[in-house]
Design an enzyme around this catalytic site. Structure first.
Site, mmCIF file in Angstrom:
data_model
loop_
_atom_site.group_PDB
_atom_site.id
_atom_site.type_symbol
_atom_site.label_atom_id
_atom_site.label_comp_id
_atom_site.label_asym_id
_atom_site.label_seq_id
_atom_site.Cartn_x
_atom_site.Cartn_y
_atom_site.Cartn_z
ATOM 1 N N LYS A 82 -6.495 -3.786 14.203
ATOM 2 C CA LYS A 82 -5.337 -3.351 14.701
ATOM 3 C C LYS A 82 -4.600 -3.883 15.873
ATOM 4 O O LYS A 82 -3.335 -3.803 15.743
ATOM 5 C CB LYS A 82 -5.376 -2.216 14.667
ATOM 6 N N SER B 5 0.999 3.307 -2.789
ATOM 7 C CA SER B 5 0.739 4.231 -3.565
ATOM 8 C C SER B 5 0.056 5.579 -2.736
ATOM 9 O O SER B 5 0.270 6.977 -3.736
ATOM 10 C CB SER B 5 -0.434 3.530 -4.618
ATOM 11 N N ARG B 6 -0.275 5.414 -1.710
ATOM 12 C CA ARG B 6 -1.086 6.718 -1.144
ATOM 13 C C ARG B 6 -0.693 6.941 -0.009
ATOM 14 O O ARG B 6 0.025 5.747 0.512
ATOM 15 C CB ARG B 6 -2.915 6.560 -1.656
ATOM 16 N N ALA C 270 -10.680 -4.614 15.822
ATOM 17 C CA ALA C 270 -9.689 -5.505 16.252
ATOM 18 C C ALA C 270 -9.309 -5.717 14.939
ATOM 19 O O ALA C 270 -8.590 -6.624 16.006
ATOM 20 C CB ALA C 270 -12.027 -6.352 15.586
ATOM 21 N N GLY D 228 0.931 -1.461 -0.327
ATOM 22 C CA GLY D 228 -0.042 0.464 0.157
ATOM 23 C C GLY D 228 0.770 1.616 -0.069
ATOM 24 O O GLY D 228 0.537 1.909 0.838
ATOM 25 N N TYR E 55 -12.702 -2.686 12.490
ATOM 26 C CA TYR E 55 -11.869 -2.395 12.602
ATOM 27 C C TYR E 55 -10.759 -1.911 13.249
ATOM 28 O O TYR E 55 -9.551 -2.802 13.512
ATOM 29 C CB TYR E 55 -12.102 -0.749 12.437
ATOM 30 N N VAL F 293 -2.922 -7.630 -1.470
ATOM 31 C CA VAL F 293 -2.629 -8.215 -0.267
ATOM 32 C C VAL F 293 -3.386 -9.735 0.348
ATOM 33 O O VAL F 293 -3.319 -10.332 0.291
ATOM 34 C CB VAL F 293 -1.956 -7.483 1.573
HETATM 35 P P1 NAP Z 1 -4.912 5.271 2.268
HETATM 36 O O1 NAP Z 1 -4.486 6.774 2.442
HETATM 37 O O2 NAP Z 1 -6.504 4.834 2.173
HETATM 38 O O3 NAP Z 1 -3.865 4.494 0.907
HETATM 39 C C1 NAP Z 1 -4.031 3.173 1.464
HETATM 40 C C2 NAP Z 1 -2.822 2.697 0.628
HETATM 41 O O4 NAP Z 1 -3.288 0.839 0.772
HETATM 42 C C3 NAP Z 1 -3.062 2.603 -0.632
HETATM 43 O O5 NAP Z 1 -2.217 2.378 -1.279
HETATM 44 C C4 NAP Z 1 -4.230 1.020 -1.240
HETATM 45 O O6 NAP Z 1 -3.525 1.024 -2.572
HETATM 46 C C5 NAP Z 1 -3.241 0.185 -0.261
HETATM 47 N N1 NAP Z 1 -3.896 -1.019 0.075
HETATM 48 C C6 NAP Z 1 -5.484 -1.245 0.336
HETATM 49 N N2 NAP Z 1 -6.524 -2.613 0.030
HETATM 50 C C7 NAP Z 1 -5.238 -3.162 -0.726
HETATM 51 C C8 NAP Z 1 -4.921 -4.493 -1.177
HETATM 52 N N3 NAP Z 1 -5.775 -5.671 -0.659
HETATM 53 N N4 NAP Z 1 -3.481 -4.226 -1.793
HETATM 54 C C9 NAP Z 1 -2.785 -3.790 -1.532
HETATM 55 N N5 NAP Z 1 -2.431 -2.658 -1.086
HETATM 56 C C10 NAP Z 1 -4.173 -2.372 -0.630
HETATM 57 O O7 NAP Z 1 -4.560 4.423 4.185
HETATM 58 P P2 NAP Z 1 -3.535 5.443 5.577
HETATM 59 O O8 NAP Z 1 -4.794 6.530 5.816
HETATM 60 O O9 NAP Z 1 -2.358 6.423 4.427
HETATM 61 O O10 NAP Z 1 -3.643 4.520 6.317
HETATM 62 C C11 NAP Z 1 -2.273 3.147 6.148
HETATM 63 C C12 NAP Z 1 -2.244 2.519 6.966
HETATM 64 O O11 NAP Z 1 -2.475 3.486 8.087
HETATM 65 C C13 NAP Z 1 -2.998 1.112 6.978
HETATM 66 O O12 NAP Z 1 -2.668 0.141 7.414
HETATM 67 C C14 NAP Z 1 -4.467 1.803 7.724
HETATM 68 O O13 NAP Z 1 -5.256 0.807 8.993
HETATM 69 C C15 NAP Z 1 -3.354 2.682 8.793
HETATM 70 N N6 NAP Z 1 -3.884 3.754 10.023
HETATM 71 C C16 NAP Z 1 -4.273 4.495 9.213
HETATM 72 C C17 NAP Z 1 -4.309 6.281 10.215
HETATM 73 C C18 NAP Z 1 -5.115 7.383 9.164
HETATM 74 O O14 NAP Z 1 -5.488 8.117 10.283
HETATM 75 N N7 NAP Z 1 -4.970 7.406 8.271
HETATM 76 C C19 NAP Z 1 -4.829 6.002 11.523
HETATM 77 C C20 NAP Z 1 -4.289 4.243 11.728
HETATM 78 C C21 NAP Z 1 -3.800 3.952 11.361
HETATM 79 P P3 NAP Z 1 -4.522 1.323 -3.782
HETATM 80 O O15 NAP Z 1 -3.770 3.239 -4.011
HETATM 81 O O16 NAP Z 1 -4.103 0.433 -5.080
HETATM 82 O O17 NAP Z 1 -5.991 1.262 -3.429
#
Ligand code: NAP
Length: 248
Positions: free
Chosen positions: A160, A15-16, A158, A13, A156, A65
């Site tokens: 994490k 990409s973003r 659960a 993940g 969610y 994944v």
């Molecule tokens: P995001 O902006 O939604 O980006 C999610 C990333 O995961 C994207 O690159 C997406 O790829 C990839 N992805 C989703 N499903 C996938 C799959 N089945 N196989 C491969 N790649 C996949 O999320 P984020 O906020 O950066 O979060 C990143 C991590 O941090 C996550 O595990 C999230 O639970 C955790 N987190 C985030 C926050 C927050 O406040 N943002 C807080 C706590 C924890 P595509 O571009 O191809 O869709």
């Protein structure tokens, strides 16, 4: 900051959001970064372009994944092709929110498939390579809600919280092979994942943060880069909270 010259890293993940920032941070320290995506090929290529424009090394690699055989095969193939795999950031994750009475079984299945099973499969593939090298760094992305809970996020949270158990177990299982395994637990970070939250809810959440603001993906990436560095050689089984004091 840290020297990762000559090392190979995979960021699922990448990409973003946090994954993108982690890919850029690891590449800035000298690592060759494999930027995984599932749908966002253009976004992943943009990350690669940004890294290479600064003189870094990166490539995009698509796999879901939640498809465990495909994930394990893709990681094994990439490690074989590049001759090594030093770092895995198991970051790919999704959020599906809903109050307990409204959680659908299919949403539960998808959350666990991506967040838990996908992270475990990624770690298993990486560990096979790292064990032979007797060194490696694995970082899982947990969340502040794993420890403090949140209304509408039982499912969610659960997934994490599960990753914290995985982190501690693998830290014990692979310490003897020179592999450290840690988790980063971000608070409320500005990414695509949190853009759907209403302004009202965002204001309420921000009030819970002693530092008084939401976090940036780069601030989480800095913690990830530390845990992937040689300097973190004596840190394993740990959860590094990056949450502005939201949960201490
Ligand atoms: P995001 O902006 O939604 O980006 C999610 C990333 O995961 C994207 O690159 C997406 O790829 C990839 N992805 C989703 N499903 C996938 C799959 N089945 N196989 C491969 N790649 C996949 O999320 P984020 O906020 O950066 O979060 C990143 C991590 O941090 C996550 O595990 C999230 O639970 C955790 N987190 C985030 C926050 C927050 O406040 N943002 C807080 C706590 C924890 P595509 O571009 O191809 O869709």
């Amino acid at each position: 900051m840290f020297d990762l010259t000559g090392k190979v890293a995979i960021v699922t993940g990448g990409s973003r959001g946090i994954g993108r920032a982690a890919s850029e941070a690891l590449a800035a320290q000298g690592a060759h970064v494999i930027v995984n995506y599932v749908r966002g090929e253009a976004e992943a290529r943009a990350v690669v372009d940004a890294i290479t424009a600064r003189g870094g090394k990166a490539e995009a690699l698509g796999f879901d994944v939640a498809d465990l055989p495909a994930t394990e095969a893709a990681i094994a193939e990439a490690a074989k092709r590049l001759g090594r795999l030093d770092i895995l950031v198991a970051n790919a994750g999704i959020a599906i929110d809903g109050l307990l009475l409204r959680i659908k079984e299919e949403d539960l299945d998808r959350l666990f498939a991506v967040n838990v099973k996908g992270s475990i499969a990624s770690a298993r593939a990486a560990t096979k390579v790292m064990m032979r090298a007797r060194t490696g760094r694995i970082v899982f992305l947990s969340s502040v809600v794993a420890e403090m809970g949140n209304v509408g996020q039982a499912a969610y949270a659960a997934t994490k919280a599960a990753l914290l158990g995985v982190t501690k177990s693998l830290a014990r299982e692979y310490a003897g092979r020179g592999i450290t395994v840690n988790a980063v637990a971000p608070g409320f970070i500005d990414t695509d994942m949190t853009t759907t939250i209403s302004a009202e809810m965002k204001e309420g959440l921000t009030k819970m943060v002693p530092l008084g603001r939401t976090g940036r993906a780069e601030e989480v990436a800095a913690a990830i880069a530390f845990l992937c560095s040689d300097e973190a050689s004596y840190v394993t089984g740990e959860t590094l909270r990056v949450n502005g004091g939201m949960y201490v």
